[in-house]
Write a protein that holds these residues in place. Sequence first.
Motif, PDB file in Angstrom:
ATOM      1  N   LYS A  71       0.423  -1.261   0.072  1.00 39.85           N
ATOM      2  CA  LYS A  71      -0.135   0.156   0.101  1.00 39.85           C
ATOM      3  C   LYS A  71       0.860   1.623   0.030  1.00 39.85           C
ATOM      4  O   LYS A  71       2.152   1.235  -0.297  1.00 39.85           O
ATOM      5  CB  LYS A  71      -0.911   0.267   1.494  1.00 39.85           C
ATOM      6  N   ASN A  72       0.661   2.493  -0.160  1.00 40.90           N
ATOM      7  CA  ASN A  72       1.061   3.831  -0.228  1.00 40.90           C
ATOM      8  C   ASN A  72       0.769   4.440   1.782  1.00 40.90           C
ATOM      9  O   ASN A  72      -0.516   4.587   1.716  1.00 40.90           O
ATOM     10  CB  ASN A  72       0.184   5.063  -0.775  1.00 40.90           C
ATOM     11  N   THR A  73       1.690   4.369   2.313  1.00 38.34           N
ATOM     12  CA  THR A  73       1.371   5.269   3.356  1.00 38.34           C
ATOM     13  C   THR A  73       1.551   6.773   3.181  1.00 38.34           C
ATOM     14  O   THR A  73       2.224   7.124   2.120  1.00 38.34           O
ATOM     15  CB  THR A  73       2.202   4.852   4.454  1.00 38.34           C
ATOM     16  N   SER A  74       1.016   7.252   4.263  1.00 35.19           N
ATOM     17  CA  SER A  74       0.450   9.115   4.876  1.00 35.19           C
ATOM     18  C   SER A  74       1.642   9.521   4.238  1.00 35.19           C
ATOM     19  O   SER A  74       2.501   8.715   4.510  1.00 35.19           O
ATOM     20  CB  SER A  74      -0.303   9.327   5.005  1.00 35.19           C
ATOM     21  N   ASN A  75       2.003  10.718   3.559  1.00 34.36           N
ATOM     22  CA  ASN A  75       3.317  11.705   3.402  1.00 34.36           C
ATOM     23  C   ASN A  75       3.331  12.454   4.656  1.00 34.36           C
ATOM     24  O   ASN A  75       2.381  13.026   4.282  1.00 34.36           O
ATOM     25  CB  ASN A  75       3.742  12.315   1.923  1.00 34.36           C
ATOM     26  N   ARG A  76       4.039  12.058   5.546  1.00 35.87           N
ATOM     27  CA  ARG A  76       4.113  13.306   6.796  1.00 35.87           C
ATOM     28  C   ARG A  76       4.429  14.167   6.236  1.00 35.87           C
ATOM     29  O   ARG A  76       3.774  15.284   7.539  1.00 35.87           O
ATOM     30  CB  ARG A  76       5.134  12.497   8.090  1.00 35.87           C
ATOM     31  N   PHE A  77       4.458  15.089   4.658  1.00 36.93           N
ATOM     32  CA  PHE A  77       5.460  16.130   4.771  1.00 36.93           C
ATOM     33  C   PHE A  77       3.511  16.875   4.072  1.00 36.93           C
ATOM     34  O   PHE A  77       4.072  17.882   3.462  1.00 36.93           O
ATOM     35  CB  PHE A  77       6.765  16.184   3.911  1.00 36.93           C
ATOM     36  N   LEU A  78       3.123  16.457   3.317  1.00 34.89           N
ATOM     37  CA  LEU A  78       1.879  16.931   2.607  1.00 34.89           C
ATOM     38  C   LEU A  78       0.920  16.842   3.822  1.00 34.89           C
ATOM     39  O   LEU A  78       0.396  16.539   4.802  1.00 34.89           O
ATOM     40  CB  LEU A  78       1.240  15.679   1.956  1.00 34.89           C
ATOM     41  N   GLN A  79       0.143  17.754   3.235  1.00 35.71           N
ATOM     42  CA  GLN A  79      -1.109  18.410   4.428  1.00 35.71           C
ATOM     43  C   GLN A  79      -2.134  17.392   4.139  1.00 35.71           C
ATOM     44  O   GLN A  79      -3.083  17.197   5.043  1.00 35.71           O
ATOM     45  CB  GLN A  79      -0.936  20.490   3.951  1.00 35.71           C
ATOM     46  N   SER A 124       4.650   9.243  -1.780  1.00 30.82           N
ATOM     47  CA  SER A 124       4.873   8.177  -0.582  1.00 30.82           C
ATOM     48  C   SER A 124       6.116   6.580  -0.677  1.00 30.82           C
ATOM     49  O   SER A 124       6.395   6.823  -1.115  1.00 30.82           O
ATOM     50  CB  SER A 124       3.511   6.998  -0.737  1.00 30.82           C
ATOM     51  N   ALA A 125       6.150   6.580   0.719  1.00 29.90           N
ATOM     52  CA  ALA A 125       7.439   5.822   1.096  1.00 29.90           C
ATOM     53  C   ALA A 125       7.291   4.186   0.430  1.00 29.90           C
ATOM     54  O   ALA A 125       7.834   3.334   0.695  1.00 29.90           O
ATOM     55  CB  ALA A 125       7.688   5.320   2.681  1.00 29.90           C
ATOM     56  N   GLY A 126       6.040   3.829   0.239  1.00 30.19           N
ATOM     57  CA  GLY A 126       5.026   3.060   0.431  1.00 30.19           C
ATOM     58  C   GLY A 126       5.331   1.844  -1.398  1.00 30.19           C
ATOM     59  O   GLY A 126       5.940   2.056  -1.553  1.00 30.19           O
ATOM     60  N   LEU A 127       4.503   1.601  -2.165  1.00 28.57           N
ATOM     61  CA  LEU A 127       4.144   1.743  -3.243  1.00 28.57           C
ATOM     62  C   LEU A 127       4.715   2.624  -4.218  1.00 28.57           C
ATOM     63  O   LEU A 127       5.168   2.075  -4.930  1.00 28.57           O
ATOM     64  CB  LEU A 127       2.906   1.322  -4.044  1.00 28.57           C
ATOM     65  N   ASP A 128       4.293   3.732  -4.028  1.00 28.28           N
ATOM     66  CA  ASP A 128       5.264   4.886  -4.931  1.00 28.28           C
ATOM     67  C   ASP A 128       7.058   4.970  -5.194  1.00 28.28           C
ATOM     68  O   ASP A 128       7.357   4.780  -5.981  1.00 28.28           O
ATOM     69  CB  ASP A 128       4.713   6.052  -3.337  1.00 28.28           C
ATOM     70  N   PHE A 129       7.684   4.604  -4.017  1.00 30.82           N
ATOM     71  CA  PHE A 129       8.930   4.069  -3.662  1.00 30.82           C
ATOM     72  C   PHE A 129       9.392   3.492  -4.914  1.00 30.82           C
ATOM     73  O   PHE A 129      10.227   3.338  -5.340  1.00 30.82           O
ATOM     74  CB  PHE A 129       9.057   3.487  -2.443  1.00 30.82           C
ATOM     75  N   GLU A 130       8.683   2.154  -5.166  1.00 32.02           N
ATOM     76  CA  GLU A 130       8.745   1.194  -5.833  1.00 32.02           C
ATOM     77  C   GLU A 130       8.072   1.473  -7.528  1.00 32.02           C
ATOM     78  O   GLU A 130       9.227   0.704  -8.450  1.00 32.02           O
ATOM     79  CB  GLU A 130       8.275  -0.173  -5.442  1.00 32.02           C
ATOM     80  N   ARG A 131       7.641   2.694  -7.395  1.00 35.94           N
ATOM     81  CA  ARG A 131       6.643   2.322  -9.152  1.00 35.94           C
ATOM     82  C   ARG A 131       7.075   4.024  -9.787  1.00 35.94           C
ATOM     83  O   ARG A 131       6.593   4.262 -10.655  1.00 35.94           O
ATOM     84  CB  ARG A 131       5.081   2.559  -8.903  1.00 35.94           C
ATOM     85  N   ARG A 132       7.824   5.136  -8.729  1.00 36.58           N
ATOM     86  CA  ARG A 132       7.409   6.030  -9.569  1.00 36.58           C
ATOM     87  C   ARG A 132       9.353   6.242  -9.387  1.00 36.58           C
ATOM     88  O   ARG A 132       9.531   6.525  -8.029  1.00 36.58           O
ATOM     89  CB  ARG A 132       7.330   7.118  -7.705  1.00 36.58           C
ATOM     90  N   ILE A 133      10.320   6.325 -10.009  1.00 31.77           N
ATOM     91  CA  ILE A 133      11.718   6.219 -10.113  1.00 31.77           C
ATOM     92  C   ILE A 133      11.366   7.437 -10.757  1.00 31.77           C
ATOM     93  O   ILE A 133      11.239   7.608 -11.510  1.00 31.77           O
ATOM     94  CB  ILE A 133      12.367   4.985 -11.198  1.00 31.77           C
TER      95      ILE A 133
END
Length: 357
Positions: A14-22, A97-106
């Motif tokens: 899953k994608n976790t919430s980004n702590r820096f985003l509102q 996100s540190a989740g799926l984005d980390f693997e799918r957004r290079i």
Amino acid sequence: MPSKEFLKGRGAQKNTSNRFLQHVYEMREDFLEFCRLEGEEAESNKTKYIPIFPKTIVNKVDSPDVGMGYSMNPYQGCEHGCIYCYARNTHEYWGYSAGLDFERRILVKESAPELLETKIKHKKWKAQTIVLSGNTDCYQPAEQRFEITRKCLEVFLKYRHPVGIITKNALVLRDLDILKELNKHQLVGVNISVTSLSEKTRRKLEPRTASIQKRLKTIQVLSENNIPVNAMLAPMIPGINSHELLPLAKAVADHGALSFGLTVVRLNGAIGQIFSDWIKKAMPDRAEKVLHQIQDCHGGTLNDSRFGTRTKGEGKIAEQIHEMAHLAKKRYFKGKTFPRLNMELHNQYKDGQMRLF
């Protein structure tokens, strides 16, 4: 058995919430049900390559736990998808996100070779080992397409500058020609990550990495060409791969590694949530046991950010891991040493050719 919800081919589920985003982005159940009924995908699982244009590429590493002074990363994010990866948290700085984005957004830094050349040609720069992949793997799948790492190695060779490499991908052998030339001047050392001898475990922990046999073969080929190899048996995860430490050490030694290093897993930042969600889906039968044992290594918490202890752990389980490591070094690595790299040549080659006077 893994949960039916398990997303194959990825580490994070899953994608976790980004702590820096509102704002927080969530997928509602009614939307997911609508997609299912319509036969549509709620979101694409394909990897996207996004070009970015940094001003610098070499980073000074201040952490006393990492064991390197400078690093550079041709890519941000990593398609390997290792579930435990500490680098996941850095993707949040880019708005992902540190989740799926980390693997799918290079994020791809095609200007890396030019930035590196500018850095090491600077008159005030003094040669110190720069490590490729202090954060994300420089030989991840994107490298097949962009070849940024190879171009950077050509820069290191041109200016006779020492370079370290950390990878868990056999693609490093593609660049054996350059590595052999660097090694003639004692300018390169390679760190190969091997976390398990079980393919079943490897596929769960590190879904898009090279197989264990390919990694061991990579160590063998590099060693046969006299290129020094250190094996990274990291991280050790209690209840998953920590029991393999001795056979892992023997395997890498038998294939030519001169040394090995390890860390005890730590789940800092968003990784604690990502890992906990993953293990309950991938290994539901042992999820709670593993999480409790990780907590035992870090004072009762999954998140340990204390310098000096965060990568070593503490408590009985961590002590047992380090005792096994000590035994492995005595048994399989006696008399072996990983050489120091050559810092003396670079100053003569700063202008691209050896100075005569």
